[in-house]
Design a protein around this motif. Structure first.
Motif, short mmCIF file in Angstrom:
data_model
loop_
_atom_site.label_atom_id
_atom_site.label_comp_id
_atom_site.label_asym_id
_atom_site.label_seq_id
_atom_site.Cartn_x
_atom_site.Cartn_y
_atom_site.Cartn_z
N TRP A 97 0.76 15.40 -12.63
CA TRP A 97 2.06 15.02 -12.65
C TRP A 97 2.88 15.63 -11.76
N LYS A 144 -0.90 21.71 -20.16
CA LYS A 144 -0.38 20.69 -20.71
C LYS A 144 -0.90 19.29 -20.62
N GLN A 145 -1.39 18.35 -21.51
CA GLN A 145 -2.04 17.22 -21.23
C GLN A 145 -1.33 16.06 -21.80
N LEU A 146 -0.98 14.84 -20.99
CA LEU A 146 -0.51 13.81 -21.70
C LEU A 146 -1.62 12.71 -21.84
N HIS A 147 -1.88 12.19 -23.05
CA HIS A 147 -2.74 10.89 -23.29
C HIS A 147 -1.96 10.00 -23.76
N ALA A 148 -1.92 8.85 -22.73
CA ALA A 148 -1.31 7.58 -23.20
C ALA A 148 -2.31 6.37 -23.13
N ASN A 149 -2.30 5.90 -24.43
CA ASN A 149 -2.86 4.61 -24.80
C ASN A 149 -1.94 3.35 -24.92
N PRO A 150 -2.53 2.18 -24.72
CA PRO A 150 -1.63 1.04 -25.07
C PRO A 150 -1.34 0.76 -26.51
N LYS A 171 2.12 25.97 -19.12
CA LYS A 171 1.44 25.80 -18.23
C LYS A 171 0.22 24.94 -18.34
N ASP A 173 -11.38 20.73 -17.56
CA ASP A 173 -11.36 19.97 -18.63
C ASP A 173 -11.66 18.34 -18.46
N GLU A 174 -10.88 17.81 -17.43
CA GLU A 174 -10.46 16.48 -17.13
C GLU A 174 -11.83 16.04 -16.48
N LYS A 205 -7.30 1.12 -22.26
CA LYS A 205 -7.02 1.92 -20.95
C LYS A 205 -6.28 3.32 -21.60
N GLN A 206 -6.70 4.10 -20.80
CA GLN A 206 -5.93 5.78 -21.03
C GLN A 206 -5.39 6.36 -19.97
N LEU A 207 -4.32 7.08 -20.18
CA LEU A 207 -3.98 7.81 -19.03
C LEU A 207 -3.97 9.18 -19.42
N HIS A 208 -4.67 10.03 -18.78
CA HIS A 208 -4.41 11.55 -18.71
C HIS A 208 -3.60 12.29 -17.74
N ALA A 209 -2.61 12.66 -18.06
CA ALA A 209 -1.61 13.61 -17.09
C ALA A 209 -1.82 15.04 -17.11
N ASN A 210 -1.76 15.73 -16.25
CA ASN A 210 -1.93 17.31 -16.10
C ASN A 210 -0.99 17.52 -15.43
N PRO A 211 -0.27 18.86 -15.55
CA PRO A 211 0.67 19.44 -14.46
C PRO A 211 -0.24 19.91 -13.39
N PHE A 264 7.13 15.08 -22.32
CA PHE A 264 6.01 15.90 -21.43
C PHE A 264 6.44 16.62 -20.27
N ARG A 287 -19.78 7.53 -22.82
CA ARG A 287 -19.35 6.83 -24.14
C ARG A 287 -19.80 5.14 -23.87
#
Lengths: 255, 255
Positions: B203, A225-231, A223, B240-241, B225-231, A217, B251
């Motif tokens: 990020w 970009k998004q990270l989506h992390a889940n367990p 420019k 968007d976030e 749980k969810q992690l959303h990371a953006n630059p 990531f 939801r």
């Protein structure tokens, strides 16, 4: 088997054509100088070309007919009016003598191929570019906006495809990291990306170390970009994320 | 100033009540044994109670009237028919003699308070619980599903609130990590969480080291749980976030 060949070399198997709930599915082979690429293309039954097109790369052990591949493809067609195409990965699906009947063996062999054959990635990039050209030449697809969707092996192969193909405007990648024999190339490809990218990570992925995916990531040059992390483990991607990925591409590819 | 006090001690300032585009906004003070908590509550002009309610914690230097707080609150009301409530953080907004006219000073003082006053967090948890009880007692709100939305200071305070309050069913947190003087408590609160959590990360956050936020995500005990990371830096959260966060709570709290 009844078949017909388009001008661009796509040999369509009419016997395998189906249509259900607004989605037309066509099975094709594309002959690239003797290397036969088996694929599926999904289109709305009734929508004017050019359509946004999503290239879908499946994960190791699966095939172009993997249930989640078909589900994602149908979702793009039904919910967004896009076209979608999937091909079998290296030594997967109909590229195998066993027709994909041995998923574990395909998984094992892919691991060896990735480690031992530095030409694998470039071959697959060329396969995808040939398929892209041929599918865009279909009268009911055309040259619309273009996206990539692929996790795990669909990123091992997809990252180089997206890096090599400036026509791709947005990409869903994930379940992969900067690891293994082609580490340097993965990092270089990531740095070269420019289009919006959504990267999925499974926080407890047993195949790709957590840090390797965070490194991927971090390396992505886009420019946006998004990270989506889940367990959960490698294949535990929650259903919500499948929705999030299709919504992401729909947003970026909507004409 | 025209005002009226409800049975539960919410003193509503009728002069500051507004209504626009379907959203009713009421300014209140809640007196908790001499500690006055200034707040705003947003409700649909016409919807039957009980309504889902979102508690919104603003970031340091801001206030309950911070533009993004109002925007998020109005979004919950207009798009989802929810109610929303925000209160001023410690030494912020109308809790200050200057009425919030010195955001940089409030930011500085909050940093000192966080470092030096171990009772700050518990005080704010109690403030929030008192506000929650009072707002749910409003006839047009009622005891519906409950969520938390707060970034940065809205997580410094929000994490303990969510950890302490079993009625909260889903939480948006972020722009924070396991750092600072209350590190051990942050980690313990995180491990104690059970409700679905969406955690946002910038990020390139200049206030919270990348690893500290990843550590926080790792520590969160919730199965979902969810992690959303953006630059980008601390305040560069992409639009968007904001949509993703409201969709996430919508939801989980939809009745």
């Amino acid at each position: 088997v009844s078949s017909r060949t388009s001008d661009t070399g796509l040999e369509m198997d009419a016997a395998q054509e189906t249509s259900s709930r607004g989605v037309r599915e066509r099975r094709f082979n594309l002959d690239r100088a003797g290397r036969v690429i088996p694929g599926l293309v999904w289109t709305p039954e009734d929508a004017p070309a050019p359509l946004p097109l999503v290239l879908i790369g499946h994960g190791a052990s699966g095939s172009k007919r993997e249930p989640y591949v078909v589900a994602v493809a149908r979702r793009f067609v039904r919910h967004h009016g896009f076209a979608a195409v999937a091909i079998d990965g290296p030594i997967h699906g109909d590229r195998r003598a066993d027709g994909g009947a041995s998923p574990d063996l395909a998984f094992l062999e892919f691991g060896q191929l990735w480690r031992d054959d530095p030409t694998m990635t470039d071959q697959m990039v060329e396969d995808w570019r040939a398929v892209l050209d041929a599918v865009r030449d279909l009268g009911d697809v055309g040259a619309g906006p273009l996206g990539w969707w692929g996790l795990s092996m669909g990123t091992i192969i997809g990252l180089p495809v997206v890096a090599a193909e400036p026509r791709i405007q947005a990409a869903v990648l994930g379940l992969m990291g900067i690891v293994g024999p082609t580490k340097k190339r993965i990092e270089a490809d990531a740095r070269g990306l420019g289009c919006p990218v959504l990267l999925l990570q499974q926080w407890d992925d047993e195949l790709f170390a957590r840090q390797s995916t965070l490194d991927l990531f971090d390396a992505i040059g886009s420019k946006e970009k998004q990270l989506h992390a889940n367990p959960g483990r490698h294949t535990d991607v929650p259903p919500d994320e499948f929705e999030a990925t299709t919504a992401f591409l729909a947003r970026h590819l909507r004409p």
